[in-house]
Design a protein around this motif. Structure first.
Motif, PDB file in Angstrom:
ATOM      1  N   UNK A  17       0.831  -1.207   0.000  1.00  0.00           N
ATOM      2  CA  UNK A  17       0.000   0.000   0.000  1.00  0.00           C
ATOM      3  C   UNK A  17       0.865   1.257   0.000  1.00  0.00           C
ATOM      4  N   UNK A  18       1.922   1.240   0.782  1.00  0.00           N
ATOM      5  CA  UNK A  18       2.845   2.387   0.824  1.00  0.00           C
ATOM      6  C   UNK A  18       3.527   2.557  -0.524  1.00  0.00           C
ATOM      7  N   UNK A  19       3.991   1.457  -1.100  1.00  0.00           N
ATOM      8  CA  UNK A  19       4.678   1.527  -2.399  1.00  0.00           C
ATOM      9  C   UNK A  19       3.735   1.995  -3.509  1.00  0.00           C
ATOM     10  N   UNK A  20       2.487   1.553  -3.484  1.00  0.00           N
ATOM     11  CA  UNK A  20       1.517   2.013  -4.479  1.00  0.00           C
ATOM     12  C   UNK A  20       1.359   3.528  -4.406  1.00  0.00           C
ATOM     13  N   UNK A  21       1.241   4.043  -3.192  1.00  0.00           N
ATOM     14  CA  UNK A  21       1.081   5.483  -3.006  1.00  0.00           C
ATOM     15  C   UNK A  21       2.328   6.235  -3.469  1.00  0.00           C
ATOM     16  N   UNK A  22       3.509   5.723  -3.132  1.00  0.00           N
ATOM     17  CA  UNK A  22       4.757   6.373  -3.520  1.00  0.00           C
ATOM     18  C   UNK A  22       4.957   6.365  -5.030  1.00  0.00           C
ATOM     19  N   UNK A  23       4.536   5.286  -5.668  1.00  0.00           N
ATOM     20  CA  UNK A  23       4.794   5.115  -7.097  1.00  0.00           C
ATOM     21  C   UNK A  23       3.621   5.524  -7.977  1.00  0.00           C
ATOM     22  N   UNK A  25       0.604   4.142  -8.327  1.00  0.00           N
ATOM     23  CA  UNK A  25      -0.071   3.014  -8.969  1.00  0.00           C
ATOM     24  C   UNK A  25      -1.485   2.928  -8.422  1.00  0.00           C
ATOM     25  N   UNK A  26      -2.468   3.030  -9.283  1.00  0.00           N
ATOM     26  CA  UNK A  26      -3.872   2.984  -8.876  1.00  0.00           C
ATOM     27  C   UNK A  26      -4.312   1.539  -8.631  1.00  0.00           C
ATOM     28  N   UNK A  27      -5.252   1.385  -7.700  1.00  0.00           N
ATOM     29  CA  UNK A  27      -5.770   0.063  -7.367  1.00  0.00           C
ATOM     30  C   UNK A  27      -6.456  -0.612  -8.537  1.00  0.00           C
ATOM     31  N   UNK A  28      -7.155   0.174  -9.369  1.00  0.00           N
ATOM     32  CA  UNK A  28      -7.845  -0.398 -10.531  1.00  0.00           C
ATOM     33  C   UNK A  28      -6.853  -0.996 -11.525  1.00  0.00           C
ATOM     34  N   UNK A  29      -5.708  -0.361 -11.668  1.00  0.00           N
ATOM     35  CA  UNK A  29      -4.685  -0.870 -12.591  1.00  0.00           C
ATOM     36  C   UNK A  29      -4.077  -2.150 -12.021  1.00  0.00           C
ATOM     37  N   UNK A  30      -3.812  -2.158 -10.727  1.00  0.00           N
ATOM     38  CA  UNK A  30      -3.278  -3.368 -10.098  1.00  0.00           C
ATOM     39  C   UNK A  30      -4.282  -4.511 -10.223  1.00  0.00           C
ATOM     40  N   UNK A  31      -5.554  -4.220 -10.009  1.00  0.00           N
ATOM     41  CA  UNK A  31      -6.611  -5.218 -10.203  1.00  0.00           C
ATOM     42  C   UNK A  31      -6.567  -5.811 -11.609  1.00  0.00           C
ATOM     43  N   UNK A  32      -6.415  -4.937 -12.595  1.00  0.00           N
ATOM     44  CA  UNK A  32      -6.396  -5.364 -13.993  1.00  0.00           C
ATOM     45  C   UNK A  32      -5.233  -6.334 -14.242  1.00  0.00           C
ATOM     46  N   UNK A  72      -1.517  -0.738 -17.302  1.00  0.00           N
ATOM     47  CA  UNK A  72      -1.320  -2.057 -16.702  1.00  0.00           C
ATOM     48  C   UNK A  72      -0.090  -2.767 -17.250  1.00  0.00           C
ATOM     49  N   UNK A  73       0.257  -2.525 -18.506  1.00  0.00           N
ATOM     50  CA  UNK A  73       1.436  -3.187 -19.068  1.00  0.00           C
ATOM     51  C   UNK A  73       2.731  -2.599 -18.520  1.00  0.00           C
ATOM     52  N   UNK A  74       2.627  -1.515 -17.776  1.00  0.00           N
ATOM     53  CA  UNK A  74       3.821  -0.867 -17.238  1.00  0.00           C
ATOM     54  C   UNK A  74       4.116  -1.235 -15.794  1.00  0.00           C
ATOM     55  N   UNK A  75       3.238  -2.033 -15.160  1.00  0.00           N
ATOM     56  CA  UNK A  75       3.500  -2.384 -13.772  1.00  0.00           C
ATOM     57  C   UNK A  75       3.610  -3.894 -13.590  1.00  0.00           C
ATOM     58  N   UNK A  76       4.130  -4.252 -12.429  1.00  0.00           N
ATOM     59  CA  UNK A  76       4.359  -5.647 -12.080  1.00  0.00           C
ATOM     60  C   UNK A  76       3.999  -5.801 -10.612  1.00  0.00           C
ATOM     61  N   UNK A  77       3.417  -6.920 -10.238  1.00  0.00           N
ATOM     62  CA  UNK A  77       3.033  -7.166  -8.849  1.00  0.00           C
ATOM     63  C   UNK A  77       3.652  -8.475  -8.363  1.00  0.00           C
ATOM     64  N   UNK A  87       4.354  -6.441  -3.003  1.00  0.00           N
ATOM     65  CA  UNK A  87       4.749  -5.140  -3.535  1.00  0.00           C
ATOM     66  C   UNK A  87       4.332  -5.040  -4.993  1.00  0.00           C
ATOM     67  N   UNK A  88       4.411  -3.835  -5.521  1.00  0.00           N
ATOM     68  CA  UNK A  88       4.182  -3.619  -6.943  1.00  0.00           C
ATOM     69  C   UNK A  88       5.050  -2.450  -7.372  1.00  0.00           C
ATOM     70  N   UNK A  89       5.449  -2.473  -8.616  1.00  0.00           N
ATOM     71  CA  UNK A  89       6.371  -1.446  -9.106  1.00  0.00           C
ATOM     72  C   UNK A  89       6.258  -1.324 -10.609  1.00  0.00           C
ATOM     73  N   UNK A  90       6.865  -0.272 -11.128  1.00  0.00           N
ATOM     74  CA  UNK A  90       6.892  -0.052 -12.569  1.00  0.00           C
ATOM     75  C   UNK A  90       7.933  -0.959 -13.189  1.00  0.00           C
ATOM     76  N   UNK A  91       7.538  -1.627 -14.263  1.00  0.00           N
ATOM     77  CA  UNK A  91       8.466  -2.513 -14.974  1.00  0.00           C
ATOM     78  C   UNK A  91       9.514  -1.685 -15.684  1.00  0.00           C
ATOM     79  N   UNK A  92      10.659  -2.243 -15.788  1.00  0.00           N
ATOM     80  CA  UNK A  92      11.738  -1.606 -16.549  1.00  0.00           C
ATOM     81  C   UNK A  92      11.897  -2.334 -17.859  1.00  0.00           C
TER      82      UNK A  92
END
Length: 111
Positions: A17-23, A25-32, A72-77, A87-92
C-alpha cells in the motif's frame, strides 16, 4: 475502497500500500494486472504478475479500455503463496543497454 479482484482473493500488505502510493499506482490498474496478467514463479514462493504487450493487444481487441491496458502493461506485482500482494512497481525495459559513458574512475584508461 480497492477491490483486489474477487472478494478475498488477494490481500494488500502495508508495504504494498505504501509503495503504491509512492509510485502512483492505482488500485484499478493493479486489479487489472492481477485479473488478466500472466503469473510467473518468483523468489521465496512468490509469483510475479505481469500483463504482456501481446496480452494487452488481445484485450484491447476484445474491447477493453486502451488507457487502462497501457497503464497495466507498465507495472508488475509480487504476490506471496498466501495471496498477499507483497509489492508492486513499474516494470523496466528488460533489454540490456550498453553504456556510452566513460569510466568514472579518475585516471583510469582502458588497455
Amino acid at each position: 475502497m480497492m477491490a483486489f479482484c474477487e472478494e478475498g482473493a488477494f490481500q494488500l500488505s502495508t508495504h504494498a500500500a505504501v509503495r503504491m502510493a509512492q509510485r502512483g499506482i492505482r488500485g484499478a490498474i493493479l486489479d487489472f494486472v492481477l485479473l488478466h496478467g500472466t503469473r510467473r514463479k518468483a523468489q521465496r514462493d512468490c509469483e510475479t504478475y505481469v500483463l504482456s504487450d501481446r496480452a494487452g493487444r488481445e484485450l484491447q481487441a476484445a474491447g477493453y479500455d486502451g488507457q487502462t491496458i497501457a497503464a497495466a502493461t507498465k507495472i508488475q506485482a509480487i504476490v506471496d503463496a498466501d495471496g498477499t500482494i507483497v509489492t508492486c512497481y513499474h516494470r523496466r525495459n528488460t533489454r540490456s543497454r550498453l553504456s556510452c559513458r566513460k569510466s568514472q574512475i579518475r585516471g583510469f584508461q582502458p588497455a
